[in-house]
Motif scaffolding. Structure first.
Motif, PDB file in Angstrom:
ATOM      1  N   THR A 291       0.823  -1.206   0.000  1.00  0.00           N
ATOM      2  CA  THR A 291       0.000   0.000   0.000  1.00  0.00           C
ATOM      3  C   THR A 291       0.857   1.257   0.000  1.00  0.00           C
ATOM      4  O   THR A 291       1.993   1.261   0.480  1.00  0.00           O
ATOM      5  N   ARG A 293      -0.015   5.294   1.140  1.00  0.00           N
ATOM      6  CA  ARG A 293      -1.015   6.171   1.752  1.00  0.00           C
ATOM      7  C   ARG A 293      -0.425   7.556   1.980  1.00  0.00           C
ATOM      8  O   ARG A 293       0.778   7.700   2.146  1.00  0.00           O
ATOM      9  N   GLN A 297      -4.914   8.196   3.747  1.00  0.00           N
ATOM     10  CA  GLN A 297      -5.774   8.021   2.585  1.00  0.00           C
ATOM     11  C   GLN A 297      -5.070   7.115   1.578  1.00  0.00           C
ATOM     12  O   GLN A 297      -3.936   7.365   1.184  1.00  0.00           O
ATOM     13  N   ASP A 304      -3.905  -2.032  -7.693  1.00  0.00           N
ATOM     14  CA  ASP A 304      -4.933  -1.017  -7.912  1.00  0.00           C
ATOM     15  C   ASP A 304      -4.388   0.316  -7.426  1.00  0.00           C
ATOM     16  O   ASP A 304      -3.930   0.422  -6.282  1.00  0.00           O
ATOM     17  N   LEU A 306      -4.685   4.844  -7.497  1.00  0.00           N
ATOM     18  CA  LEU A 306      -5.332   6.119  -7.801  1.00  0.00           C
ATOM     19  C   LEU A 306      -4.385   7.222  -7.324  1.00  0.00           C
ATOM     20  O   LEU A 306      -4.391   7.598  -6.154  1.00  0.00           O
ATOM     21  N   ALA A 319      -6.388   6.411 -12.503  1.00  0.00           N
ATOM     22  CA  ALA A 319      -6.780   5.157 -11.871  1.00  0.00           C
ATOM     23  C   ALA A 319      -6.417   4.009 -12.805  1.00  0.00           C
ATOM     24  O   ALA A 319      -6.662   4.077 -14.015  1.00  0.00           O
ATOM     25  N   ARG A 328     -15.750   0.213  -6.537  1.00  0.00           N
ATOM     26  CA  ARG A 328     -14.792   0.469  -5.463  1.00  0.00           C
ATOM     27  C   ARG A 328     -14.864   1.937  -5.065  1.00  0.00           C
ATOM     28  O   ARG A 328     -14.865   2.828  -5.922  1.00  0.00           O
ATOM     29  N   TRP A 330     -13.148   5.083  -3.470  1.00  0.00           N
ATOM     30  CA  TRP A 330     -11.853   5.697  -3.151  1.00  0.00           C
ATOM     31  C   TRP A 330     -12.099   7.027  -2.440  1.00  0.00           C
ATOM     32  O   TRP A 330     -12.950   7.816  -2.855  1.00  0.00           O
ATOM     33  N   THR A 331     -11.351   7.273  -1.397  1.00  0.00           N
ATOM     34  CA  THR A 331     -11.321   8.604  -0.805  1.00  0.00           C
ATOM     35  C   THR A 331     -10.297   9.419  -1.569  1.00  0.00           C
ATOM     36  O   THR A 331      -9.136   9.023  -1.675  1.00  0.00           O
TER      37      THR A 331
END
Length: 381
Positions: A291, A293, A297, A304, A306, A319, A328, A330-331
């Motif tokens: 991940t 972040r 976020q 995946d 964004l 994206a 899905r 997304w924030t």
């Protein structure tokens, strides 16, 4: 950026240190010379947001080169302790000799070679050139250390820069930090990532042949090489369906790399697969769950993503999903809290196709992506 390999004489590594003739295979029927065709290509590419430049070599000298007799006569080839000319390899059945950087510089031949190219081709418009296999070696026959040769190598690099051309290298050259901004293969230890910021020295891929820590590419970002996309190196044939592979490598490598390179690298914590890279402005990269972040976020989860499209003037996100997903949520990232509506575009090799407008509620955007699909998200503020 596309760096042409084999653009001179009969192809790759041919007739160095000379580079005064463009490979005749590049000639278009409508042009008088191959040189004219290459100039056309370099300028035409700009219409497609592409820079075309050259893959060079300033180290090797070959006996079949038009400059061979001159370089031997003028003592521009490094020597072994017994006075014999220094052979550094054998390529295409020919011996390669080491150019002596000190003598070549002091007698003006390095500058002359560069000036010939600058007059032949619009390299200053390109603003970059690649110097491959650029190694400094001691010349014992001249009683010169590697350090001396490296100092003259720096002079050559500065000469390129003084004429508006940045140099990229094949591998990291430690003493060139601050001069060379980019290495095609970027194998280094984790501490060097923390010590040398991306704005000073960054790079392409981690070379698996050198047994580098591949995970560092995820933690600190890694770009991509195009040559393995357009050409299948297993069969040495061109790929007709290159778009999908290009998108996968670009959006899962280069886009996170562009994003991460904006921030100061603060620390690397944990061990093995549990490592986490911490950056300024709340950015964290976790290896264990793949991940990325920012202030918690989510920008990436596995395959995946964004991410902000930081190269665009508009406020935009891209994206991508390798396997696709349905509905899905997304924030949206920092700076998107006042965006109420966005436009979605399908990205393809033929351009962007408008899909629809959609509302953003409480900084949340719901997306559905097919396998390998790329969506451009433009803010409508």
């Amino acid at each position: 950026m596309i760096y042409l390999v084999g653009w001179q004489y009969n192809g790759h590594d041919d007739q160095y240190p000379a580079w005064f003739e463009v490979n005749p295979l590049l000639k278009r029927p409508e042009d008088a010379t191959a040189e004219e065709s290459l100039r056309w290509l370099m300028r035409e590419a700009k219409k497609y947001h592409t820079t075309v430049s050259l893959h060079l070599n300033m180290t090797d000298a070959y006996e079949d080169s038009p400059l061979w007799k001159t370089y031997v006569k003028e003592d521009l080839i490094s020597k072994n302790e017994d006075g014999s000319l220094m052979v550094i390899g054998k390529y295409n059945g020919r011996k390669a000799y080491q150019v002596n950087y000190k003598n070549e510089w002091e007698k003006g031949y390095a500058q002359h070679r560069i000036q010939v190219l600058l007059k032949m081709l619009p390299l200053q418009e390109a603003g970059t050139v690649h110097i491959d296999a650029w190694f400094a070696r001691a010349s014992k026959g001249h009683e010169e250390s590697m350090v001396t040769e490296a100092e003259y190598q720096k002079k050559i690099c500065n000469y390129w820069m003084a004429h508006g051309v940045d140099v990229t290298s094949e591998f990291i050259i430690d003493y060139m930090s601050g001069l060379i901004p980019y290495a095609w293969w970027f194998n280094q230890g984790s501490q060097r990532y923390l010590d040398i910021p991306a704005k000073l020295y960054c790079g392409g891929k981690i070379n698996p042949d050198l047994k580098g820590d591949q995970a560092l590419g995820f933690l600190f970002g890694t770009s991509m090489h195009g040559e393995g996309v357009w050409t299948d190196f297993n069969t040495f044939s061109s790929r007709k369906d290159w778009q999908g592979l290009f998108a996968e490598r670009f959006y899962l490598n280069s886009v996170p790399y562009f994003f991460l390179n904006q921030f100061e690298r603060k620390s690397l914590e944990g061990k093995g697969q549990n490592r986490m890279a911490r950056y300024s402005q709340g950015v964290e990269v976790h290896l264990a769950d793949s991940t990325v972040r920012q202030y918690q976020q989510l920008l990436r989860k596995g395959d995946d993503v964004l991410f902000p499209a930081i190269w665009m003037q508009e406020k935009a996100l891209v994206a991508y999903s390798k396997e696709g997903y349905q509905q899905r949520v997304w924030t949206l990232p920092i700076g998107w809290d006042h965006v109420a509506e966005v436009e979605l575009y399908q990205v393809s090799a033929k351009g962007n196709v408008f899909l629809k407008k959609t509302k953003v509620k409480k900084q949340a955007l719901t997306l559905t992506l097919e396998k390998g699909q790329v969506i451009l998200v433009l803010a409508k503020e």
